[in-house]
Design an enzyme around this catalytic site. Structure first.
Site, PDB file in Angstrom:
ATOM      1  N   ASP A 102       0.843  -1.200   0.000  1.00 52.18           N
ATOM      2  CA  ASP A 102       0.000   0.000   0.000  1.00 52.18           C
ATOM      3  C   ASP A 102       0.874   1.245   0.000  1.00 52.18           C
ATOM      4  O   ASP A 102       0.689   2.157  -0.779  1.00 52.18           O
ATOM      5  CB  ASP A 102      -0.934  -0.011   1.226  1.00 52.18           C
ATOM      6  CG  ASP A 102      -0.212  -0.374   2.522  1.00 52.18           C
ATOM      7  OD1 ASP A 102       1.010  -0.658   2.494  1.00 52.18           O
ATOM      8  OD2 ASP A 102      -0.868  -0.373   3.574  1.00 52.18           O
ATOM      9  N   ASP A 105       7.221   3.778   3.389  1.00 53.77           N
ATOM     10  CA  ASP A 105       7.517   4.936   4.224  1.00 53.77           C
ATOM     11  C   ASP A 105       9.022   4.947   4.516  1.00 53.77           C
ATOM     12  O   ASP A 105       9.814   5.405   3.702  1.00 53.77           O
ATOM     13  CB  ASP A 105       6.641   4.799   5.492  1.00 53.77           C
ATOM     14  CG  ASP A 105       6.732   5.968   6.447  1.00 53.77           C
ATOM     15  OD1 ASP A 105       7.030   7.077   6.013  1.00 53.77           O
ATOM     16  OD2 ASP A 105       6.490   5.773   7.653  1.00 53.77           O
ATOM     17  N   LYS A 133       6.638   7.644   0.111  1.00 57.06           N
ATOM     18  CA  LYS A 133       7.045   8.909   0.745  1.00 57.06           C
ATOM     19  C   LYS A 133       8.557   9.067   0.591  1.00 57.06           C
ATOM     20  O   LYS A 133       9.322   8.611   1.459  1.00 57.06           O
ATOM     21  CB  LYS A 133       6.704   8.872   2.243  1.00 57.06           C
ATOM     22  CG  LYS A 133       5.229   8.841   2.574  1.00 57.06           C
ATOM     23  CD  LYS A 133       5.059   8.795   4.102  1.00 57.06           C
ATOM     24  CE  LYS A 133       3.625   8.679   4.514  1.00 57.06           C
ATOM     25  NZ  LYS A 133       3.482   8.429   5.976  1.00 57.06           N
ATOM     26  N   PHE A 154       1.070  11.714   7.320  1.00 55.66           N
ATOM     27  CA  PHE A 154       0.306  10.501   7.595  1.00 55.66           C
ATOM     28  C   PHE A 154      -1.017  10.521   6.827  1.00 55.66           C
ATOM     29  O   PHE A 154      -1.745  11.510   6.843  1.00 55.66           O
ATOM     30  CB  PHE A 154       0.044  10.376   9.092  1.00 55.66           C
ATOM     31  CG  PHE A 154      -0.494   9.037   9.481  1.00 55.66           C
ATOM     32  CD1 PHE A 154       0.337   7.936   9.551  1.00 55.66           C
ATOM     33  CD2 PHE A 154      -1.844   8.871   9.753  1.00 55.66           C
ATOM     34  CE1 PHE A 154      -0.165   6.679   9.889  1.00 55.66           C
ATOM     35  CE2 PHE A 154      -2.358   7.626  10.091  1.00 55.66           C
ATOM     36  CZ  PHE A 154      -1.517   6.527  10.159  1.00 55.66           C
ATOM     37  N   ILE A 155      -1.311   9.409   6.139  1.00 47.76           N
ATOM     38  CA  ILE A 155      -2.559   9.309   5.371  1.00 47.76           C
ATOM     39  C   ILE A 155      -3.379   8.093   5.811  1.00 47.76           C
ATOM     40  O   ILE A 155      -2.839   7.139   6.376  1.00 47.76           O
ATOM     41  CB  ILE A 155      -2.294   9.237   3.840  1.00 47.76           C
ATOM     42  CG1 ILE A 155      -1.414   8.015   3.471  1.00 47.76           C
ATOM     43  CG2 ILE A 155      -1.657  10.528   3.328  1.00 47.76           C
ATOM     44  CD1 ILE A 155      -1.319   7.744   1.973  1.00 47.76           C
TER      45      ILE A 155
HETATM   46  P1  IMP Z   1       7.807   1.272   6.455  1.00 46.48           P
HETATM   47  O1  IMP Z   1       8.270  -0.083   6.900  1.00 46.48           O
HETATM   48  O2  IMP Z   1       8.257   2.360   7.377  1.00 46.48           O
HETATM   49  O3  IMP Z   1       8.173   1.587   5.002  1.00 46.48           O
HETATM   50  O4  IMP Z   1       6.240   1.315   6.598  1.00 46.48           O
HETATM   51  C1  IMP Z   1       5.465   0.497   5.881  1.00 46.48           C
HETATM   52  C2  IMP Z   1       4.103   0.271   6.484  1.00 46.48           C
HETATM   53  O5  IMP Z   1       3.746   1.251   7.466  1.00 46.48           O
HETATM   54  C3  IMP Z   1       3.060   0.380   5.410  1.00 46.48           C
HETATM   55  O6  IMP Z   1       2.890  -0.840   4.761  1.00 46.48           O
HETATM   56  C4  IMP Z   1       1.846   0.819   6.199  1.00 46.48           C
HETATM   57  O7  IMP Z   1       1.180  -0.295   6.730  1.00 46.48           O
HETATM   58  C5  IMP Z   1       2.405   1.660   7.301  1.00 46.48           C
HETATM   59  N1  IMP Z   1       2.350   3.111   6.946  1.00 46.48           N
HETATM   60  C6  IMP Z   1       3.363   3.901   6.501  1.00 46.48           C
HETATM   61  N2  IMP Z   1       2.961   5.167   6.289  1.00 46.48           N
HETATM   62  C7  IMP Z   1       1.638   5.191   6.592  1.00 46.48           C
HETATM   63  C8  IMP Z   1       0.634   6.229   6.556  1.00 46.48           C
HETATM   64  O8  IMP Z   1       0.857   7.399   6.172  1.00 46.48           O
HETATM   65  N3  IMP Z   1      -0.621   5.855   6.948  1.00 46.48           N
HETATM   66  C9  IMP Z   1      -0.927   4.595   7.368  1.00 46.48           C
HETATM   67  N4  IMP Z   1      -0.018   3.593   7.403  1.00 46.48           N
HETATM   68  C10 IMP Z   1       1.252   3.888   7.029  1.00 46.48           C
HETATM   69 MG    MG Z   2       1.468  -2.163   4.805  1.00 50.47          MG
END
Ligand code: IMP
Ligand code: MG
Length: 177
Positions: A102, A105, A133, A154-155
């Protein structure tokens, strides 16, 4: 229209139509690259369930789907540890695996996924994400297919939640500041 989830307010950010166009574009790109391969799409639960569903409706060539469950988020901030809650038991030797996310981040989750699939003897390993992002991304791993780049805010909506709520929204909302 503004919405409230738990204690926070969110404002409309990306329309359902824009989301669908981005997903259709990604599906067409993957299809152009891998139509001959019968790829296995691996959706990352929970957030990616809506993306995977729409992606597959746009993808017309032979393909399979599976899901994996990771968890790294608590509230609105990413935690450093990524846990695997549901794994994949299918034999992926020699297969083309396209992970469908989805949102990417910090990149902790994709890094973890890459390590996970490295040992499974896959032929191709690619990452597709609906949202990205760039300002928050801390890894060197290339993201192969990116739907929509967004600022470091944050979304919620379209599968994405704030502490469990908001996943059912057909469009995306941004945290109000
Ligand atoms: P990462 O491991 O930091 O890249 O984060 C990945 C996971 O964090 C995504 O698959 C989402 O489930 C969650 N996530 C990251 N950013 C957002 C946001 O803005 N809203 C809601 N969930 C987020
Ligand atoms: Mg996810």
């Amino acid at each position: 229209m503004e919405i409230k989830l738990h204690d926070k307010h969110f404002v409309p950010f990306i329309s359902a139509q824009e989301i669908d166009f981005a997903i259709a574009t990604m599906a067409a790109q993957v299809e152009a690259d891998f139509a001959d391969e019968t790829p296995v799409f691996v959706g990352v639960l929970n957030g990616a369930f809506m993306v995977v569903s729409d992606f597959m409706k746009h993808y017309k060539s032979p393909c399979e789907v599976s899901f994996i469950k990771m968890a790294s988020y608590e509230g609105t901030a990413s935690t450093n540890e990524v846990k695997q809650l549901i794994g994949i038991n299918q034999d992926l030797t020699g297969r083309t695996v396209i992970v469908i996310e989805d949102i990417v981040d910090t990149g902790n989750t994709v890094e973890e996924l890459k390590i996970l699939f490295k040992n499974k003897g896959v032929k191709h390993f690619k990452i597709a994400t609906l949202f990205f992002k760039p300002e928050a991304y801390k890894k060197d791993i290339k993201l192969d297919y990116i739907g929509i780049r967004i600022p470091n805010k944050f979304i919620v909506g379209f599968g994405l939640d704030y502490d469990g709520l908001g996943r059912n929204l057909p469009e995306v909302y941004q945290l109000k500041d």
